[in-house]
Design a protein around this motif. Sequence first.
Motif, PDB file in Angstrom:
ATOM      1  N   VAL A  92       0.859  -1.192   0.000  1.00  0.00           N
ATOM      2  CA  VAL A  92       0.000   0.000   0.000  1.00  0.00           C
ATOM      3  C   VAL A  92       0.891   1.237   0.000  1.00  0.00           C
ATOM      4  CG1 VAL A  92      -1.694   1.327   1.312  1.00  0.00           C
ATOM      5  CG2 VAL A  92      -1.896  -1.161   1.189  1.00  0.00           C
ATOM      6  N   PRO A  93       0.701   2.161  -0.942  1.00  0.00           N
ATOM      7  CA  PRO A  93       1.499   3.393  -0.948  1.00  0.00           C
ATOM      8  C   PRO A  93       1.324   4.174   0.357  1.00  0.00           C
ATOM      9  CG  PRO A  93       0.322   3.139  -3.007  1.00  0.00           C
ATOM     10  CD  PRO A  93      -0.215   2.080  -2.087  1.00  0.00           C
ATOM     11  N   LEU A  94       2.420   4.700   0.870  1.00  0.00           N
ATOM     12  CA  LEU A  94       2.432   5.409   2.145  1.00  0.00           C
ATOM     13  C   LEU A  94       3.023   6.791   1.974  1.00  0.00           C
ATOM     14  CD1 LEU A  94       2.363   5.633   5.306  1.00  0.00           C
ATOM     15  CD2 LEU A  94       4.583   4.457   5.295  1.00  0.00           C
ATOM     16  N   LEU A  95       2.363   7.765   2.577  1.00  0.00           N
ATOM     17  CA  LEU A  95       2.881   9.132   2.624  1.00  0.00           C
ATOM     18  C   LEU A  95       2.800   9.618   4.065  1.00  0.00           C
ATOM     19  CD1 LEU A  95       3.792  11.644   0.843  1.00  0.00           C
ATOM     20  CD2 LEU A  95       1.425  12.422   1.104  1.00  0.00           C
ATOM     21  N   ALA A  96       3.831  10.312   4.532  1.00  0.00           N
ATOM     22  CA  ALA A  96       3.833  10.874   5.880  1.00  0.00           C
ATOM     23  C   ALA A  96       3.605  12.385   5.815  1.00  0.00           C
ATOM     24  CB  ALA A  96       5.150  10.580   6.585  1.00  0.00           C
ATOM     25  N   VAL A  97       2.820  12.880   6.757  1.00  0.00           N
ATOM     26  CA  VAL A  97       2.664  14.322   6.939  1.00  0.00           C
ATOM     27  C   VAL A  97       3.465  14.691   8.176  1.00  0.00           C
ATOM     28  CG1 VAL A  97       1.072  16.232   7.315  1.00  0.00           C
ATOM     29  CG2 VAL A  97       0.370  14.277   5.908  1.00  0.00           C
ATOM     30  N   ARG A  98       4.580  15.367   7.976  1.00  0.00           N
ATOM     31  CA  ARG A  98       5.468  15.701   9.085  1.00  0.00           C
ATOM     32  C   ARG A  98       5.555  17.211   9.227  1.00  0.00           C
ATOM     33  NH1 ARG A  98       6.627  10.754  10.117  1.00  0.00           N
ATOM     34  NH2 ARG A  98       7.585   9.297   8.642  1.00  0.00           N
ATOM     35  N   ARG A  99       4.890  17.735  10.250  1.00  0.00           N
ATOM     36  CA  ARG A  99       4.941  19.188  10.462  1.00  0.00           C
ATOM     37  C   ARG A  99       6.357  19.600  10.844  1.00  0.00           C
ATOM     38  NH1 ARG A  99       1.951  19.219  16.307  1.00  0.00           N
ATOM     39  NH2 ARG A  99       0.271  18.277  15.098  1.00  0.00           N
ATOM     40  N   PRO A 100       6.838  20.717  10.333  1.00  0.00           N
ATOM     41  CA  PRO A 100       8.190  21.174  10.659  1.00  0.00           C
ATOM     42  C   PRO A 100       8.338  21.441  12.153  1.00  0.00           C
ATOM     43  CG  PRO A 100       7.322  22.348   8.748  1.00  0.00           C
ATOM     44  CD  PRO A 100       6.180  21.585   9.334  1.00  0.00           C
ATOM     45  N   GLY A 101       9.525  21.177  12.662  1.00  0.00           N
ATOM     46  CA  GLY A 101       9.803  21.456  14.061  1.00  0.00           C
ATOM     47  C   GLY A 101      10.026  22.937  14.291  1.00  0.00           C
ATOM     48  N   TRP A 102      10.037  23.322  15.561  1.00  0.00           N
ATOM     49  CA  TRP A 102      10.292  24.716  15.909  1.00  0.00           C
ATOM     50  C   TRP A 102      11.785  25.033  15.778  1.00  0.00           C
ATOM     51  CZ3 TRP A 102       6.954  23.266  20.570  1.00  0.00           C
ATOM     52  CH2 TRP A 102       5.596  23.516  20.294  1.00  0.00           C
ATOM     53  N   ARG A 221      12.613  15.405  19.000  1.00  0.00           N
ATOM     54  CA  ARG A 221      11.715  14.395  18.460  1.00  0.00           C
ATOM     55  C   ARG A 221      12.392  13.029  18.367  1.00  0.00           C
ATOM     56  NH1 ARG A 221       8.594  17.320  13.362  1.00  0.00           N
ATOM     57  NH2 ARG A 221       7.678  19.032  14.580  1.00  0.00           N
ATOM     58  N   PRO A 222      11.607  11.960  18.510  1.00  0.00           N
ATOM     59  CA  PRO A 222      12.169  10.626  18.293  1.00  0.00           C
ATOM     60  C   PRO A 222      12.382  10.392  16.806  1.00  0.00           C
ATOM     61  CG  PRO A 222       9.813  10.473  18.656  1.00  0.00           C
ATOM     62  CD  PRO A 222      10.182  11.917  18.887  1.00  0.00           C
ATOM     63  N   PRO A 223      13.184   9.402  16.448  1.00  0.00           N
ATOM     64  CA  PRO A 223      13.417   9.124  15.024  1.00  0.00           C
ATOM     65  C   PRO A 223      12.168   8.589  14.347  1.00  0.00           C
ATOM     66  CG  PRO A 223      14.411   7.423  16.400  1.00  0.00           C
ATOM     67  CD  PRO A 223      13.955   8.496  17.333  1.00  0.00           C
ATOM     68  N   VAL A 224      12.101   8.794  13.033  1.00  0.00           N
ATOM     69  CA  VAL A 224      11.022   8.258  12.206  1.00  0.00           C
ATOM     70  C   VAL A 224      11.656   7.577  10.999  1.00  0.00           C
ATOM     71  CG1 VAL A 224       9.284   9.948  12.910  1.00  0.00           C
ATOM     72  CG2 VAL A 224      10.817  10.474  11.000  1.00  0.00           C
ATOM     73  N   PRO A 225      10.924   6.726  10.287  1.00  0.00           N
ATOM     74  CA  PRO A 225      11.498   6.076   9.104  1.00  0.00           C
ATOM     75  C   PRO A 225      11.937   7.118   8.077  1.00  0.00           C
ATOM     76  CG  PRO A 225       9.429   5.024   9.749  1.00  0.00           C
ATOM     77  CD  PRO A 225       9.547   6.266  10.568  1.00  0.00           C
ATOM     78  N   ASP A 226      13.211   7.102   7.722  1.00  0.00           N
ATOM     79  CA  ASP A 226      13.717   8.145   6.827  1.00  0.00           C
ATOM     80  C   ASP A 226      13.504   7.832   5.356  1.00  0.00           C
ATOM     81  OD1 ASP A 226      15.567   6.129   6.499  1.00  0.00           O
ATOM     82  OD2 ASP A 226      17.236   7.237   7.377  1.00  0.00           O
ATOM     83  N   HIS A 227      12.987   6.631   5.037  1.00  0.00           N
ATOM     84  CA  HIS A 227      12.777   6.271   3.636  1.00  0.00           C
ATOM     85  C   HIS A 227      11.354   6.539   3.162  1.00  0.00           C
ATOM     86  CE1 HIS A 227      11.367   2.785   5.924  1.00  0.00           C
ATOM     87  NE2 HIS A 227      10.627   2.487   4.884  1.00  0.00           N
ATOM     88  N   VAL A 228      10.489   7.007   4.060  1.00  0.00           N
ATOM     89  CA  VAL A 228       9.092   7.252   3.710  1.00  0.00           C
ATOM     90  C   VAL A 228       8.953   8.643   3.115  1.00  0.00           C
ATOM     91  CG1 VAL A 228       6.748   7.509   4.618  1.00  0.00           C
ATOM     92  CG2 VAL A 228       8.232   5.686   5.487  1.00  0.00           C
ATOM     93  N   PRO A 229       8.346   8.784   1.938  1.00  0.00           N
ATOM     94  CA  PRO A 229       8.136  10.121   1.371  1.00  0.00           C
ATOM     95  C   PRO A 229       7.255  10.941   2.290  1.00  0.00           C
ATOM     96  CG  PRO A 229       6.882   8.475   0.151  1.00  0.00           C
ATOM     97  CD  PRO A 229       7.794   7.718   1.061  1.00  0.00           C
ATOM     98  N   ALA A 230       7.552  12.225   2.403  1.00  0.00           N
ATOM     99  CA  ALA A 230       6.846  13.063   3.367  1.00  0.00           C
ATOM    100  C   ALA A 230       6.551  14.428   2.787  1.00  0.00           C
ATOM    101  CB  ALA A 230       7.671  13.206   4.651  1.00  0.00           C
TER     102      ALA A 230
END
Length: 254
Positions: A92-102, A221-230
């Motif tokens: 299933v195609p996956l996209l992450a919505v990652r709000r920018p940090g401060w 922030r904790p780490p997140v998968p870096d290969h997921v398009p965001a």
Amino acid sequence: MHVLILGGTTEARRLAELLHDTPGLTVTSSLAGRVAGPRLPPGEVRIGGFGGVEGLTAWLSEHRVNALIDATHPFAGTISFHAARAAATAHVPLLAVRRPGWVPVAGDDWHEAGSLEEAAGLLPALGRRVFLTTGRMGLAAFAGLDALWFLVRSVDAPEAPHPARMEVLLDRGPFTLDGERALLHRHRIDVLVTKDSGGAATAPKLTAAREAGVPVVVVRRPPVPDHVPAVAGPEEAARWIRERPHGRAVPTAG
């Protein structure tokens, strides 16, 4: 086309609103269930966990999900890794919505910490009256600081273990700058603790702290998968969904 949004955030609700009533599109929003009275997005809503990677993988297949959106909170790191593994397994195609940090600006007095425990260790040298805005989870990290007084703001009432000297403020954002200024002044706050959640809803406290010369402990922030398009916001995610041919094209970064 069936879209599953892993949500519970402002961005997730906004995305559900943008996609609501789109012809040929079914949107299901999934909430973790950690807040007693969540703000429900439009469309179908499920509340509770999936049962790990295997449970999420099965749900994607059984409900014929065509696209998965990870719009979870920046500190809900585990689910992001589960989503990446489940999406790959279920194809299933996956996209992450990652709000920018401060980002600190001139006048800020920030002290970074890698965890709540590390943040607690910094506090005795910074102040005595703490505005703790990290939520009701994880208060045990601050429970041993008996010499400090805490104002704890959270959506729901916290449970023990928690600091012995504590006042609880039940509230949820968005917060105003005038309100945050008044809060710091009224409670004589001399140090603020926050997670790097990003976004505008809770950012006014940082401006108020800067103006008052109050140091801020910022938990990274904790780490997140870096290969997921965001992408950075719900509008970009909605465009990604609408541009998908039958929901099965290979995802690309926005």
